[in-house]
Design an enzyme around this catalytic site. Structure first.
Site, PDB file in Angstrom:
ATOM      1  N   HIS A  59     -21.448 -15.650  -4.191  1.00  0.00           N
ATOM      2  CA  HIS A  59     -22.116 -14.370  -3.939  1.00  0.00           C
ATOM      3  C   HIS A  59     -21.236 -13.169  -4.269  1.00  0.00           C
ATOM      4  O   HIS A  59     -21.753 -12.069  -4.466  1.00  0.00           O
ATOM      5  CB  HIS A  59     -22.570 -14.296  -2.482  1.00  0.00           C
ATOM      6  CG  HIS A  59     -21.448 -14.223  -1.485  1.00  0.00           C
ATOM      7  ND1 HIS A  59     -20.762 -15.340  -1.045  1.00  0.00           N
ATOM      8  CD2 HIS A  59     -20.879 -13.164  -0.840  1.00  0.00           C
ATOM      9  CE1 HIS A  59     -19.834 -14.983  -0.183  1.00  0.00           C
ATOM     10  NE2 HIS A  59     -19.877 -13.664  -0.040  1.00  0.00           N
ATOM     11  N   HIS A  63     -12.207  -5.579   5.694  1.00  0.00           N
ATOM     12  CA  HIS A  63     -12.938  -6.616   6.407  1.00  0.00           C
ATOM     13  C   HIS A  63     -12.049  -7.828   6.624  1.00  0.00           C
ATOM     14  O   HIS A  63     -11.112  -8.067   5.875  1.00  0.00           O
ATOM     15  CB  HIS A  63     -14.258  -6.986   5.730  1.00  0.00           C
ATOM     16  CG  HIS A  63     -14.169  -7.596   4.367  1.00  0.00           C
ATOM     17  ND1 HIS A  63     -13.462  -7.057   3.321  1.00  0.00           N
ATOM     18  CD2 HIS A  63     -14.751  -8.724   3.865  1.00  0.00           C
ATOM     19  CE1 HIS A  63     -13.601  -7.807   2.235  1.00  0.00           C
ATOM     20  NE2 HIS A  63     -14.373  -8.825   2.544  1.00  0.00           N
TER      21      HIS A  63
END
Length: 312
Positions: A115, A179
């Site tokens: 992804h 993140h």
């Protein structure tokens, strides 16, 4: 104008964990702006820089950079599985250009991409798009990592080649900003996870579902205040966006990997894809940012941003 850019975050939790109606409405509206930007530019080729998350590239052969002259989506997190419409001639030309510039790159005739590559392509072009692409893998999780300067030089080498082609090329940078998701690390992983990090291709449906459930649960816990993983750092994220927008990309040469990890989390290294994309765009001269949006989305465990830019 032969080069344009869209840089955007990806998240496996997009469309799964709900960040709230207001945030989702803003994200979708900005995606519509980027899609309109792409339609107006009408690219003949899309060059996408992005990472992998131990779904297609593993420690049995972990390159710093790999240009795909053929690529297959693994179909994780709802993305479409199967071959991508790769422009082999363009890809091979980019490999030669990188090597001629002194940048050691790998080449793959069948790169498996996850992804990190496919989600932004589907965001911008839709699913099952025939858009001609060249995926470029930028290692961001398989430690150790090289210096940021090499990422910039890779982008510049490929940008010069894109300009010489005379084609309208959309350059895409794909990555979260700050993140710290539950991506395992080789040095402290248990033996079964180490084996998967070395070669975990083609997992069973049950194994993939279990892995995805862990990520979904981690995102929900993070949004509820769990501190197992590092917090999103909007200050770091704005520094990244400001530096890229300024065009003074060499400032990032001295950003040490340890500092990036401390400020941006273990997966903050995905800013490498953004740097490579902006460096490629910079070879056409000065550029102007036309869209810039940012959200610290706790439910997705990432500083989520979208930017478009054009050469001036």
């Amino acid at each position: 104008m032969t080069l344009a850019l869209c840089a955007l975050s990806h998240s496996p939790l997009f469309g799964i964990n709900d960040p709230g109606a207001a945030t989702m409405e803003e994200v979708r509206a900005t995606l519509d702006q980027l899609r309109s930007f792409v339609r107006d530019f009408d690219p003949e080729l899309a060059l996408v820089f992005g990472p992998d998350h131990f779904n297609g590239v593993f420690y049995d052969m972990m390159p710093a950079f790999c240009i795909a002259s053929g690529a297959v989506s693994v179909g994780d997190w709802g993305t479409v599985p199967g071959p991508l419409s790769v422009d082999r001639d363009a890809a091979r030309g980019l490999v030669r250009a990188a090597l001629d510039a002194g940048i050691d790159v790998a080449q793959s005739e069948q790169l498996q991409v996850d992804h990190g590559i496919t989600q932004p392509l589907e965001f911008l072009f839709g699913k099952d798009s025939p858009q001609a692409v060249v995926p470029v893998f930028i290692n961001a999780v398989g430690l150790p990592l090289g210096p940021m300067r090499r990422v910039r030089l890779l982008g510049e080498a490929l940008g010069h080649e894109l300009i010489s082609s005379g084609k309208r090329v959309l350059i895409i940078g794909s990555g979260g900003l700050s993140h710290d998701p539950p991506v395992p690390r080789l040095n402290d992983a248990p033996p079964d996870v180490v084996a998967r990090l070395i070669n975990g291709r083609n997992p069973s449906e049950e194994a993939r579902a279990a892995r995805q459930r862990r990520v979904i649960d981690a995102g929900k816990a993070h949004a509820a205040g769990d501190t197992t993983y590092r917090a999103i750092n909007p200050e770091f994220d704005q520094l990244v966006l400001d530096t890229l927008a300024s065009g003074e990309l060499s400032k990032m040469d001295d950003w040490a990997n340890d500092w990036i990890e401390e400020a941006g989390g273990h997966s903050g290294h995905e800013i490498r894809a953004w740097l490579a994309a902006f460096a490629a765009l910079s070879t056409a001269g000065s550029y102007r940012v036309t869209t810039r949006a940012y959200w610290p989305v706790e439910e997705w465990m990432t500083g989520f941003a979208m930017v478009s830019a054009i050469s001036e």
